[in-house]
Design a protein around this motif. Structure first.
Motif, PDB file in Angstrom:
ATOM      1  N   ALA A 108       0.878  -1.172   0.000  1.00 13.75           N
ATOM      2  CA  ALA A 108       0.000   0.000   0.000  1.00 13.75           C
ATOM      3  C   ALA A 108       0.916   1.223   0.000  1.00 13.75           C
ATOM      4  CB  ALA A 108      -0.897   0.001   1.230  1.00 13.75           C
ATOM      5  N   PRO A 109       1.065   1.899  -1.157  1.00 13.83           N
ATOM      6  CA  PRO A 109       2.051   2.983  -1.239  1.00 13.83           C
ATOM      7  C   PRO A 109       1.638   4.250  -0.482  1.00 13.83           C
ATOM      8  CG  PRO A 109       1.534   2.084  -3.422  1.00 13.83           C
ATOM      9  CD  PRO A 109       0.495   1.592  -2.462  1.00 13.83           C
ATOM     10  N   VAL A 110       2.632   4.878   0.095  1.00 14.60           N
ATOM     11  CA  VAL A 110       2.549   6.239   0.611  1.00 14.60           C
ATOM     12  C   VAL A 110       3.594   7.032  -0.151  1.00 14.60           C
ATOM     13  CG1 VAL A 110       3.031   7.741   2.596  1.00 14.60           C
ATOM     14  CG2 VAL A 110       1.731   5.629   2.912  1.00 14.60           C
ATOM     15  N   LEU A 111       3.223   8.182  -0.694  1.00 12.02           N
ATOM     16  CA  LEU A 111       4.146   8.970  -1.496  1.00 12.02           C
ATOM     17  C   LEU A 111       4.983   9.890  -0.606  1.00 12.02           C
ATOM     18  CD1 LEU A 111       1.787  10.043  -4.429  1.00 12.02           C
ATOM     19  CD2 LEU A 111       2.987   7.870  -4.071  1.00 12.02           C
ATOM     20  N   LEU A 112       6.238  10.068  -1.006  1.00  8.76           N
ATOM     21  CA  LEU A 112       7.124  11.011  -0.328  1.00  8.76           C
ATOM     22  C   LEU A 112       7.801  11.870  -1.380  1.00  8.76           C
ATOM     23  CD1 LEU A 112       9.600  10.395   2.587  1.00  8.76           C
ATOM     24  CD2 LEU A 112      10.380  11.552   0.512  1.00  8.76           C
ATOM     25  N   THR A 113       7.700  13.176  -1.225  1.00  7.94           N
ATOM     26  CA  THR A 113       8.334  14.082  -2.184  1.00  7.94           C
ATOM     27  C   THR A 113       9.216  15.072  -1.449  1.00  7.94           C
ATOM     28  OG1 THR A 113       7.901  15.434  -4.148  1.00  7.94           O
ATOM     29  CG2 THR A 113       6.547  15.878  -2.218  1.00  7.94           C
TER      30      THR A 113
END
Length: 272
Positions: A108-113
């Motif tokens: 289950a992806p969580v985005l990090l920028t």
């Protein structure tokens, strides 16, 4: 003699247990992490050394105010499946990596920028942080933002972001085939005690370009040129990135711009 940067002054002040230090450039008195921790909660002012993840800064204002890593969307991990933090640039490679992770249904992806703390621009892609927030909201995926300060170690600046997801054991990247980039990531994350035990995932590694282009077209998202570094006659910022554009690229230019020749922006409709 070079003056110490404010991060060095901050850490020295914290080591002495001091609650403030003086910024060498502005002369302003700044609260340290120690001083802010004594308050017991986030004040909502977007303090430089906030130890509370800017939890009291309204979500809609965080993109322009946060100085430390914080959630930039209202959504949070829903607890289904193992969580992976996907490093997100707003361009095609990170988008395709997201699709590859979703297809495998393992994570289950969580985005990090990451973005420049002064300009609020994402390096290389030349996108404003608000562009990426719009992407995450269209996908319905949680997003963590990490403002990058010059003079500080890159991985150290990521640690507070990873602490927002303390149980997460996986980091994912949209790298395609550049060995030196992958090697740098592996060495950098192994050198930090917070990340040494985390597994690095590369869902697009050595993937076939034709298959990636098919998946990009099938996604229904638009892909636009967001920045051009090399001399690319007939190619302009704002052009659609597709097979027609690739056919116009000069000989020797990587079709995915992997050598930094150009960069892209994904435009995602909420329906897509």
């Amino acid at each position: 003699m070079t003056e110490p940067d404010y991060w060095s002054l901050h850490e020295e002040a914290c080591n002495r247990g001091e609650t403030i230090y003086t910024d060498p450039k502005t002369g302003f008195v700044v609260f340290t992490r120690v001083g802010l921790t004594e308050r017991g909660k986030c004040c909502g002012a977007g303090c430089r050394h906030c130890p509370f993840g800017h939890e009291s800064v309204p979500t809609k204002r965080r993109s322009q105010r946060i100085q430390q890593p914080a959630w930039l969307t209202g959504s949070r991990p829903n607890g289904s499946g193992e969580t992976v933090i996907l490093f997100w640039s707003g361009g095609k490679d990170s988008f395709l990596a997201y699709r590859a992770l979703m297809e495998k249904q393992r994570f289950a992806p969580v985005l990090l920028t990451t973005f420049d703390v002064r300009t609020r621009i994402i390096a290389h892609q030349e996108l404003l942080i608000d562009d990426v927030i719009n992407q995450a909201e269209a996908l319905g995926v949680p997003l963590i933002g990490v403002p990058l300060h010059s003079g500080r170690d890159y991985v150290e600046q990521l640690v507070p972001a990873l602490d927002l997801m303390p149980a997460c054991k996986y980091l994912a990247f949209g790298d395609l085939h550049l060995e030196h980039i992958r090697n740098w990531r592996e060495e950098a994350f192994k050198a930090n005690e917070r990340t040494v035990a985390m597994s690095l995932e590369f869902p697009l590694w050595r993937a076939d370009y034709a298959m990636l282009l098919e998946d990009l077209a099938a996604s229904g998202a638009q892909c636009k040129i967001s920045a051009i570094v090399a001399d690319l006659p007939g190619v302009a910022v704002g052009d659609d990135y597709d097979a027609n554009l690739i056919a116009k690229l000069p000989a020797g230019v990587d079709a995915f711009g992997e050598n930094g020749e150009f960069h892209t922006k994904i435009v995602i409709s909420e329906a897509g």
